[in-house]
Design a protein around this motif. Structure first.
Motif, short mmCIF file in Angstrom:
data_model
loop_
_atom_site.label_atom_id
_atom_site.label_comp_id
_atom_site.label_asym_id
_atom_site.label_seq_id
_atom_site.Cartn_x
_atom_site.Cartn_y
_atom_site.Cartn_z
N LEU A 15 -4.29 -9.31 -2.75
CA LEU A 15 -2.92 -9.42 -3.24
C LEU A 15 -2.06 -8.28 -2.70
O LEU A 15 -0.93 -8.49 -2.24
N ALA A 16 -2.58 -7.06 -2.73
CA ALA A 16 -1.82 -5.91 -2.25
C ALA A 16 -1.59 -5.98 -0.75
O ALA A 16 -0.49 -5.70 -0.27
N LEU A 17 -2.62 -6.36 0.01
CA LEU A 17 -2.48 -6.40 1.47
C LEU A 17 -1.58 -7.54 1.92
O LEU A 17 -0.90 -7.43 2.94
N SER A 18 -1.57 -8.62 1.16
CA SER A 18 -0.75 -9.78 1.53
C SER A 18 0.72 -9.56 1.19
O SER A 18 1.59 -10.13 1.84
N THR A 19 0.99 -8.78 0.16
CA THR A 19 2.37 -8.58 -0.29
C THR A 19 2.96 -7.25 0.15
O THR A 19 4.18 -7.08 0.15
N GLY A 20 2.10 -6.28 0.46
CA GLY A 20 2.58 -4.97 0.88
C GLY A 20 3.11 -4.10 -0.24
O GLY A 20 3.81 -3.12 0.01
N VAL A 21 2.78 -4.44 -1.48
CA VAL A 21 3.31 -3.66 -2.61
C VAL A 21 2.30 -2.58 -3.02
O VAL A 21 1.10 -2.71 -2.78
N PRO A 22 2.76 -1.51 -3.65
CA PRO A 22 1.85 -0.45 -4.10
C PRO A 22 1.05 -0.86 -5.32
O PRO A 22 1.47 -1.74 -6.09
N ILE A 23 -0.08 -0.22 -5.49
CA ILE A 23 -0.91 -0.41 -6.68
C ILE A 23 -0.84 0.87 -7.51
O ILE A 23 -1.08 1.97 -7.01
N VAL A 24 -0.49 0.71 -8.78
CA VAL A 24 -0.45 1.85 -9.70
C VAL A 24 -1.72 1.83 -10.54
O VAL A 24 -1.86 0.99 -11.44
N PRO A 25 -2.69 2.73 -10.26
CA PRO A 25 -3.90 2.76 -11.08
C PRO A 25 -3.56 3.18 -12.50
O PRO A 25 -2.75 4.09 -12.70
N THR A 26 -4.16 2.52 -13.47
CA THR A 26 -3.82 2.76 -14.87
C THR A 26 -5.09 2.86 -15.70
O THR A 26 -6.01 2.06 -15.53
N GLY A 27 -5.12 3.82 -16.57
CA GLY A 27 -6.27 3.99 -17.44
C GLY A 27 -5.89 3.88 -18.91
O GLY A 27 -4.93 4.52 -19.35
N VAL A 28 -6.59 3.04 -19.64
CA VAL A 28 -6.40 2.95 -21.09
C VAL A 28 -7.63 3.54 -21.76
O VAL A 28 -8.76 3.29 -21.35
#
Length: 262
Positions: free
Chosen positions: A174-187
């Motif tokens: 999904l990230a490579l196809s759209t070029g958007v950043p990923i925000v890692p999140t921890g709960v």
């Protein structure tokens, strides 16, 4: 109903059959506003004061979430309460995919679930089908194309024991196809509020922690390369582990656990 992970490694071919790795076919009609936008903000404004007063959640790293534009919020998954505390921590709307059972339940619980998930525009996915993961990724791509936030749990299901499990590569595609950043999140601590397979939990102050965005645009056009996708998702999971301090398991959540999740 079998509860298959919506972010699976099997989602390896493009939706339009072109072989390009694009998730949304050219010319696809995208809802410019996003279904359920008004209901989302009404529910959030109603629930936020009550939840904050009752649970006193700790929010960290909110400055790492882009104020505008598309981004993927990638989180560990401890509890159904993650659906509540992560959106309430954000200033922007976030859309998840949710199993279709949440939209068809009966009784009081079913009524509440239907109202919440339908009213806030979350995307129903039938995870019993072989193309469930691909459908989830297509839905995510449409949300990102609107310039919004898309939430995803790379583990594909709730952790059965509080440890962090190996991520599935759908998020990388999904990230490579759209070029958007990923925000890692921890709960942290949501499993105390809503423990798995138990009716009641306890009052607890959870933490939602957002890490620095990860930019994988250098790998654009390589969403067909499984080695690249594995490297990307492993970096995401390592970042999540830094945020949560969980013990990491270099294996997928057990199939028996996935199938028994309700």
């Amino acid at each position: 109903m079998t509860d298959r992970p919506v972010d699976g490694d099997e989602a390896a071919r493009p939706a339009d059959g072109s072989g390009s790795g694009a998730l949304v076919p050219a010319g696809a009609s995208i809802d410019p506003d996003g279904k359920g936008s008004a209901a989302y903000w009404i529910l959030k404004s109603t629930l936020s004061p009550m939840v904050r007063a009752l649970f006193r959640p700790t929010i960290e790293g909110l400055e790492n979430v882009p104020e505008t534009g598309p981004a993927i919020i990638a989180s560990n998954h401890l509890s159904v309460a993650d659906w509540l505390f992560t959106p309430l921590a954000l200033k922007r709307r976030i859309t998840y995919v949710a199993k279709s059972d949440y939209f068809t339940g009966t009784g009081v619980k079913g009524f509440v679930q239907r109202g919440f998930f339908s009213g806030t525009g979350q995307v129903p996915i039938d995870r019993s089908g072989g193309k469930a993961s691909e459908a989830a990724l297509i839905a995510g791509a449409k949300v990102l194309q609107r310039g919004e936030l898309f939430g995803i749990f790379p583990e594909g299901t709730r952790s059965p024991d509080g440890r962090l499990y190996k991520g599935r590569t759908g998020i990388a595609r999904l990230a490579l196809s759209t070029g958007v950043p990923i925000v890692p999140t921890g709960v942290i601590g949501t499993d105390k509020i809503a423990p798995k397979n138990r009716r009641f939990g306890k009052l607890h102050s959870p933490t939602v922690r957002f890490g620095r965005p990860l930019d994988f645009r250098a790998f654009a056009g390589q969403s067909h390369d499984r080695a690249v996708m594995r490297s990307v998702v492993d970096q995401v999971m390592a970042s999540i582990q830094e945020l949560t301090g969980q013990v990491y398991v270099d294996d997928y959540a057990p199939r028996t656990i996935i199938e028994s999740t309700s």
